[in-house]
Design a protein around this motif. Structure first.
Motif, PDB file in Angstrom:
ATOM      1  N   LYS A  64      57.540  -4.701  38.677  1.00 60.56           N
ATOM      2  CA  LYS A  64      57.550  -5.402  39.964  1.00 60.56           C
ATOM      3  C   LYS A  64      56.465  -4.818  40.856  1.00 60.56           C
ATOM      4  O   LYS A  64      56.044  -3.655  40.684  1.00 60.56           O
ATOM      5  N   PHE A  65      56.024  -5.593  41.809  1.00 60.65           N
ATOM      6  CA  PHE A  65      54.966  -5.139  42.709  1.00 60.65           C
ATOM      7  C   PHE A  65      55.542  -4.177  43.742  1.00 60.65           C
ATOM      8  O   PHE A  65      56.412  -4.541  44.544  1.00 60.65           O
ATOM      9  N   ASP A  66      55.073  -2.953  43.699  1.00 61.47           N
ATOM     10  CA  ASP A  66      55.448  -1.946  44.680  1.00 61.47           C
ATOM     11  C   ASP A  66      54.392  -0.845  44.648  1.00 61.47           C
ATOM     12  O   ASP A  66      53.362  -0.964  43.974  1.00 61.47           O
ATOM     13  N   VAL A  67      54.647   0.236  45.358  1.00 63.27           N
ATOM     14  CA  VAL A  67      53.657   1.322  45.441  1.00 63.27           C
ATOM     15  C   VAL A  67      53.454   1.974  44.077  1.00 63.27           C
ATOM     16  O   VAL A  67      52.324   2.320  43.698  1.00 63.27           O
ATOM     17  N   GLY A  68      54.547   2.145  43.321  1.00 65.61           N
ATOM     18  CA  GLY A  68      54.419   2.732  41.995  1.00 65.61           C
ATOM     19  C   GLY A  68      53.509   1.913  41.093  1.00 65.61           C
ATOM     20  O   GLY A  68      52.740   2.461  40.301  1.00 65.61           O
ATOM     21  N   LYS A  69      53.586   0.583  41.220  1.00 67.41           N
ATOM     22  CA  LYS A  69      52.711  -0.278  40.419  1.00 67.41           C
ATOM     23  C   LYS A  69      51.260  -0.105  40.843  1.00 67.41           C
ATOM     24  O   LYS A  69      50.356  -0.107  39.985  1.00 67.41           O
ATOM     25  N   ALA A  70      51.017   0.065  42.119  1.00 71.22           N
ATOM     26  CA  ALA A  70      49.646   0.296  42.581  1.00 71.22           C
ATOM     27  C   ALA A  70      49.079   1.566  41.952  1.00 71.22           C
ATOM     28  O   ALA A  70      47.906   1.606  41.537  1.00 71.22           O
ATOM     29  N   ILE A  71      49.900   2.618  41.869  1.00 73.33           N
ATOM     30  CA  ILE A  71      49.448   3.864  41.239  1.00 73.33           C
ATOM     31  C   ILE A  71      49.153   3.627  39.764  1.00 73.33           C
ATOM     32  O   ILE A  71      48.106   4.043  39.245  1.00 73.33           O
ATOM     33  N   ALA A  72      50.071   2.947  39.071  1.00 75.21           N
ATOM     34  CA  ALA A  72      49.884   2.688  37.643  1.00 75.21           C
ATOM     35  C   ALA A  72      48.619   1.868  37.392  1.00 75.21           C
ATOM     36  O   ALA A  72      47.902   2.088  36.412  1.00 75.21           O
ATOM     37  N   ARG A  73      48.340   0.921  38.268  1.00 76.73           N
ATOM     38  CA  ARG A  73      47.113   0.125  38.134  1.00 76.73           C
ATOM     39  C   ARG A  73      45.877   1.015  38.245  1.00 76.73           C
ATOM     40  O   ARG A  73      44.910   0.869  37.484  1.00 76.73           O
ATOM     41  N   ARG A  74      45.901   1.929  39.221  1.00 76.81           N
ATOM     42  CA  ARG A  74      44.730   2.813  39.383  1.00 76.81           C
ATOM     43  C   ARG A  74      44.580   3.745  38.179  1.00 76.81           C
ATOM     44  O   ARG A  74      43.451   4.043  37.748  1.00 76.81           O
ATOM     45  N   VAL A  75      45.694   4.191  37.627  1.00 78.39           N
ATOM     46  CA  VAL A  75      45.638   4.990  36.397  1.00 78.39           C
ATOM     47  C   VAL A  75      44.984   4.172  35.281  1.00 78.39           C
ATOM     48  O   VAL A  75      44.128   4.669  34.532  1.00 78.39           O
ATOM     49  N   ALA A  76      45.377   2.912  35.150  1.00 73.24           N
ATOM     50  CA  ALA A  76      44.829   2.053  34.097  1.00 73.24           C
ATOM     51  C   ALA A  76      43.314   1.931  34.209  1.00 73.24           C
ATOM     52  O   ALA A  76      42.625   1.753  33.184  1.00 73.24           O
ATOM     53  N   MET A  77      42.778   2.026  35.416  1.00 73.09           N
ATOM     54  CA  MET A  77      41.331   1.917  35.594  1.00 73.09           C
ATOM     55  C   MET A  77      40.577   3.084  34.958  1.00 73.09           C
ATOM     56  O   MET A  77      39.357   2.995  34.752  1.00 73.09           O
ATOM     57  N   GLU A  78      41.277   4.166  34.651  1.00 79.38           N
ATOM     58  CA  GLU A  78      40.640   5.320  34.006  1.00 79.38           C
ATOM     59  C   GLU A  78      40.520   5.151  32.494  1.00 79.38           C
ATOM     60  O   GLU A  78      39.843   5.941  31.829  1.00 79.38           O
ATOM     61  N   LEU A  79      41.183   4.146  31.927  1.00 75.93           N
ATOM     62  CA  LEU A  79      41.153   3.940  30.476  1.00 75.93           C
ATOM     63  C   LEU A  79      39.782   3.439  30.031  1.00 75.93           C
ATOM     64  O   LEU A  79      39.056   2.809  30.795  1.00 75.93           O
ATOM     65  N   ARG A  80      39.489   3.705  28.762  1.00 75.49           N
ATOM     66  CA  ARG A  80      38.259   3.209  28.168  1.00 75.49           C
ATOM     67  C   ARG A  80      38.592   2.405  26.916  1.00 75.49           C
ATOM     68  O   ARG A  80      39.488   2.773  26.150  1.00 75.49           O
ATOM     69  N   GLU A  81      37.884   1.342  26.728  1.00 74.69           N
ATOM     70  CA  GLU A  81      38.088   0.455  25.577  1.00 74.69           C
ATOM     71  C   GLU A  81      38.014   1.261  24.280  1.00 74.69           C
ATOM     72  O   GLU A  81      37.080   2.023  24.043  1.00 74.69           O
ATOM     73  N   GLY A  82      39.036   1.076  23.431  1.00 76.32           N
ATOM     74  CA  GLY A  82      39.024   1.710  22.117  1.00 76.32           C
ATOM     75  C   GLY A  82      39.598   3.106  22.070  1.00 76.32           C
ATOM     76  O   GLY A  82      39.685   3.698  20.981  1.00 76.32           O
ATOM     77  N   ASP A  83      40.020   3.670  23.196  1.00 75.87           N
ATOM     78  CA  ASP A  83      40.562   5.031  23.215  1.00 75.87           C
ATOM     79  C   ASP A  83      41.935   5.106  22.543  1.00 75.87           C
ATOM     80  O   ASP A  83      42.711   4.143  22.573  1.00 75.87           O
ATOM     81  N   ALA A  84      42.225   6.281  21.995  1.00 77.00           N
ATOM     82  CA  ALA A  84      43.586   6.649  21.588  1.00 77.00           C
ATOM     83  C   ALA A  84      44.180   7.452  22.738  1.00 77.00           C
ATOM     84  O   ALA A  84      43.645   8.507  23.104  1.00 77.00           O
ATOM     85  N   VAL A  85      45.278   6.956  23.329  1.00 72.42           N
ATOM     86  CA  VAL A  85      45.776   7.475  24.601  1.00 72.42           C
ATOM     87  C   VAL A  85      47.235   7.897  24.467  1.00 72.42           C
ATOM     88  O   VAL A  85      48.099   7.087  24.128  1.00 72.42           O
ATOM     89  N   ASN A  86      47.482   9.162  24.747  1.00 75.40           N
ATOM     90  CA  ASN A  86      48.859   9.646  24.826  1.00 75.40           C
ATOM     91  C   ASN A  86      49.449   9.256  26.178  1.00 75.40           C
ATOM     92  O   ASN A  86      48.747   9.188  27.186  1.00 75.40           O
ATOM     93  N   ILE A  87      50.751   9.003  26.173  1.00 75.93           N
ATOM     94  CA  ILE A  87      51.414   8.586  27.410  1.00 75.93           C
ATOM     95  C   ILE A  87      52.714   9.346  27.573  1.00 75.93           C
ATOM     96  O   ILE A  87      53.417   9.627  26.591  1.00 75.93           O
ATOM     97  N   GLY A  88      53.029   9.714  28.809  1.00 76.28           N
ATOM     98  CA  GLY A  88      54.241  10.466  29.084  1.00 76.28           C
ATOM     99  C   GLY A  88      55.176   9.710  30.010  1.00 76.28           C
ATOM    100  O   GLY A  88      54.949   8.549  30.366  1.00 76.28           O
ATOM    101  N   PHE A  89      56.223  10.399  30.425  1.00 71.14           N
ATOM    102  CA  PHE A  89      57.264   9.811  31.253  1.00 71.14           C
ATOM    103  C   PHE A  89      56.759   9.673  32.689  1.00 71.14           C
ATOM    104  O   PHE A  89      55.811  10.311  33.103  1.00 71.14           O
ATOM    105  N   GLY A  90      57.410   8.824  33.476  1.00 73.63           N
ATOM    106  CA  GLY A  90      57.077   8.671  34.887  1.00 73.63           C
ATOM    107  C   GLY A  90      56.267   7.414  35.147  1.00 73.63           C
ATOM    108  O   GLY A  90      56.343   6.435  34.401  1.00 73.63           O
ATOM    109  N   ILE A  91      55.469   7.441  36.213  1.00 70.89           N
ATOM    110  CA  ILE A  91      54.694   6.274  36.620  1.00 70.89           C
ATOM    111  C   ILE A  91      53.786   5.795  35.494  1.00 70.89           C
ATOM    112  O   ILE A  91      53.641   4.599  35.252  1.00 70.89           O
TER     113      ILE A  91
END
Length: 529
Positions: free
Chosen positions: A281-308
């Protein structure tokens, strides 16, 4: 080897001797052999046996939502010592699990050991080698110059790790601990004890645990959902061969993972339609997650943890970018979509599910591209605490694989709220802080060092911290503000809310206003180098 015996859980519990070192395969509710652990606890209640057990839990055993796990044996006299990657956790409003009462009450020595190191210790014990030499955990709570994994005073008095010099370099040394009993879990056992994992959400580390026990003359107990005739399991499907298994306990009602009886997509038997995954849902946590997603690079292998950051895969789905990166999680899933909440640690639609010890080797050696993780606190050196906070430690559970994952990760994005308990509002692409949080999360010194900022700088790791009001980067000169959210006042809302002086980049940018609008942001990913 004698033919594998099929016994009841109570009969299997009677085989465990006093003073045994018992290794348990589990990740919270995932793969937990709860019926056998319950029988051990029941036998102790009735007979006062077995006594003085040491238990090893490479990831965690049990939860606070119906799979008691270690709490079955967390009884004075039954449990003498425990080493675990993490412990059962729950909401701060709930009463702590019994194991936490024993830890905080200093009843037994208790240790929080990185999950990968615990698996390494099993491998070394299996090969009859003296122990584990590693740099994982240096300058964190794992290091004996800090806490040496000890969670209480009794553990401090019985150290399990030392610093040694080998070939001119400093290392952490964990002596091997030889287990006498392994309690593992699978889906199916045949009459010869061969084990397959077709309904499991993760394999975890049962083969390494069984090897460490078998090679040292101990007892291997396998809890399974069902029994099959000898010769009916395909050899490529067998994860633990029957030559390593002594006892089978059939528990047909075992949960697949926490609060989940069985979902075939979790075990890779079917693939869910991508449209069936809910987006946040759209909220502040989603805004943070979106900004995190901007750090990704095409083709990367990415570990993910708990939380936002756990919501980032769903951000990619919403943005039409699913499949642009490959997710890798410590319980063994590669690819697919990591799941949330009670099913965290599992993935749907995975490309592969490998054994956790191999996944941790991948992480410890820095073979993956980046990791998305959370923070509880950040300090002036850029160090992060995720493993200990205040007087209710059962809320954080411990570090699990966090230390293994961050030790050599090339790039790490930590995410969280700048302060705890702030009143935050979004309007017209801007963030407004209606009420400042009562607890600062950028502190002079973290309560526990789960990740060392000093070591990250020395190793040249790229570290980013994403919050709702700003983005920070760890530079050799210190933690630096590089972006600020629209509507946020730099001095009042950022600099004044940190206990230490933050640096400000000379080319300070605004976080994209699109992050703070409900519509998709048109996410574009950079190409991997």
């Amino acid at each position: 080897m004698a033919r594998t015996k099929v016994l009841s859980a109570s009969e299997a519990a009677r085989l465990i001797p006093d003073g045994a070192v018992v290794t348990v395969s589990s990740s919270s509710g995932l793969g937990c052999p709860d019926a056998v652990l319950a029988a051990i606890g029941a036998r102790f209640d009735a007979e006062g046996r077995p006594r003085n057990l040491t238990t090893l839990h490479p990831i965690a055993a049990g939860d606070m939502w119906g799979v008691k796990g270690i709490d079955h044996v967390a009884k004075p006299g039954c449990l003498r010592r425990v080493l675990a990657g993490s412990y059962p956790s729950g909401p701060s409003s709930a009463a702590p699990p019994a194991i936490w009462e024993m830890i905080s009450g200093n009843t037994i020595p208790a240790y929080n050991v990185p999950s990968g190191i615990l698996f390494d210790m099993h491998r070394e014990a299996a090969a009859k080698r003296p122990g584990v030499l590693t740099k994982v955990g240096m300058d964190t709570f794992v290091d004996p110059t800090r806490e040496g994994c000890a969670m209480n005073a009794k553990a401090v008095a019985e150290p399990i790790v030392s610093r040694v010099n080998f070939a001119g370099e400093d290392w952490l040394f964990f002596p091997s601990i030889v287990p006498q009993v392994a309690i593992i879990r699978a889906t199916t056992a045949d009459e010869r004890g061969n084990l397959s994992y077709e309904h499991e959400g993760g394999i975890l580390g049962p083969l390494d645990q069984a090897l460490s026990v078998r090679n040292n003359g101990g007892l291997v107990i396998a809890q399974v959902k069902r029994l099959a005739a000898a010769g009916t399991l395909r050899p490529h499907d067998v994860v633990v061969p029957g030559v390593l298994v002594d006892v089978i306990v059939v528990a047909p009602d075992q949960l697949q993972t926490t609060n989940t009886p069985y979902e075939p997509a979790i075990s890779g038997e079917i693939f869910r339609p991508i449209a069936s995954f809910e987006t946040p849902k759209f909220d502040v946590g989603k805004a943070i997650a979106r900004r995190v997603a901007m750090e990704l690079r095409e083709g990367d292998a990415v570990n993910i943890g708990f939380g936002i950051s756990a919501n980032v895969p769903r951000i990619l789905i919403e943005e039409g970018r699913h499949g642009a990166v490959t997710w890798v999680i410590e319980q063994g899933a590669i690819g697919g979509i990591p799941l949330l909440d009670f099913q965290f640690g599992c993935a749907s639609n995975a490309e592969a599910i490998v054994q956790s010890p191999h996944q941790f080797t991948y992480f410890q050696g820095g073979g993956f591209d980046m990791s998305l993780l959370s923070f509880l606190q950040i300090d002036r050196s850029g160090s992060v605490n995720v493993s200990k906070l205040g007087l209710r430690p059962h809320v954080t559970a411990g570090a699990g694989g966090f230390v293994d994952i961050t030790a050599r990760a090339k790039r790490i994005v930590f995410s969280g709220y700048f302060t705890a308990g702030a009143g935050l509002e979004i309007a017209d692409g801007s963030l407004r802080i209606a009420r400042e949080g009562k607890v600062r999360k950028l502190v002079n010194e973290v309560e526990q060092v789960s990740f060392s900022g000093r070591r990250a700088v020395a190793q040249g790791q790229e570290i980013v911290y994403v919050t709702e009001r700003c983005v920070l980067r760890l530079e050799p000169e210190g933690v630096t503000v590089v972006e600020i959210a629209p509507g946020v006042d730099l001095q009042r809302d950022v600099l004044a809310q940190s206990e230490f002086d933050l640096r400000v980049n000379g080319n300070l940018k605004l976080m994209p206003a699109a992050l703070f609008h409900p519509e998709p942001i048109g996410l574009e990913l950079r190409r991997a180098a």
